[in-house]
Design an enzyme around this catalytic site. Structure first.
Site, PDB file in Angstrom:
ATOM      1  N   ASP A 153       0.832  -1.078   0.019  1.00  0.00           N
ATOM      2  CA  ASP A 153       0.074   0.042   0.055  1.00  0.00           C
ATOM      3  C   ASP A 153       0.974   1.173   0.038  1.00  0.00           C
ATOM      4  O   ASP A 153       2.118   1.152   0.429  1.00  0.00           O
ATOM      5  CB  ASP A 153      -0.887  -0.087   1.203  1.00  0.00           C
ATOM      6  CG  ASP A 153      -1.464   1.406   1.462  1.00  0.00           C
ATOM      7  OD1 ASP A 153      -2.330   1.784   0.635  1.00  0.00           O
ATOM      8  OD2 ASP A 153      -1.347   1.848   2.680  1.00  0.00           O
TER       9      ASP A 153
ATOM     10  N   ASP B 265      -0.141   5.040   1.088  1.00  0.00           N
ATOM     11  CA  ASP B 265      -0.107   6.054   1.788  1.00  0.00           C
ATOM     12  C   ASP B 265      -0.473   5.503   3.299  1.00  0.00           C
ATOM     13  O   ASP B 265      -1.197   4.588   3.468  1.00  0.00           O
ATOM     14  CB  ASP B 265      -1.669   6.667   1.633  1.00  0.00           C
ATOM     15  CG  ASP B 265      -1.259   7.617   0.312  1.00  0.00           C
ATOM     16  OD1 ASP B 265      -0.386   8.323  -0.221  1.00  0.00           O
ATOM     17  OD2 ASP B 265      -2.408   7.775  -0.403  1.00  0.00           O
TER      18      ASP B 265
HETATM   19 MG   LIG Z   1      -2.733   3.100   3.653  1.00  0.00          MG
END
Ligand SMILES: [Mg+2]
Ligand SMILES: [Zn+2]
Length: 189
Positions: free
Chosen positions: A4, A6
């Site tokens: 992932d 952010d």
């Molecule tokens: Mg995230």
């Protein structure tokens, strides 16, 4: 390796829209360099509904990814590819308004990456801070590691039954990955 973005690689500032806003979580570049050294491909899997919400454009996002590529390169690390979902069911921008198969918790981006790069998903890992990351990883068949950066602490309980491992941050998660890969490689010998 699916990561992932952010809250996992960089600090989650809601709807990151410019290269100047990229702030790496301590240890994340080192972690990616260690993955590169293991010889595994590193793919970013990111929901970017800010595009659907009209808060940034795809080209803003590509500029952010360009800055991340450049920072990685300066530190001897490499992200092999970025996969993103610009959609949202309630999008302000009509072209992005859909119930897609790529927005996590759906596994679409992982499946797309797997098809493009001929990846064995059962041998892969998904690392992220949110429950949806763990759900997307599980739906695709990967081992899932939740990090406590970003929303990780807030969503720790929610992802309890879905994730396989938990780590303080990406660097910690990669240490878990290294030990699993090491064991797998030994068992092949
Ligand atoms: Mg995230
Ligand atoms: Zn999508």
């Amino acid at each position: 390796m699916f990561l992932d973005r952010d809250g996992t690689i960089n600090v989650d500032v809601d709807y990151l829209s410019s290269p100047e806003g990229v702030e790496f979580i301590p240890g994340s570049i080192d972690a990616i360099r260690e993955l590169n050294a293991l010889g595994v491909n590193v793919f970013v899997i990111t929901n970017q509904s800010g595009i659907a919400r009209g808060l940034l454009t795809e080209s803003d996002m590509h500029a952010v990814h360009g800055a991340m590529h450049a920072a990685m390169q300066r530190h001897g690390a490499r992200i092999d590819d970025f996969f993103f979902c610009p959609h949202h069911p309630d999008a302000v921008v009509e072209q992005y308004r859909k119930r897609c198969a790529c927005r996590k918790p759906a596994p679409g981006m992982l499946l797309e990456a797997a098809a493009k790069y001929e990846i064995n998903l059962q041998a892969s890992f998904m690392i992220g801070d949110k429950f949806v990351d763990m759900q997307a990883g599980k739906a695709a068949g990967t081992v899932c590691i939740q990090v406590c950066t970003g929303y990780g602490t807030a969503e720790r309980a929610a992802a309890e039954g879905t994730r396989d491992y938990i780590a303080d941050d990406l660097f910690g998660a990669v240490q878990i990955v290294k030990s699993i890969i090491h064991q797998r490689r030994q068992s092949y010998e």
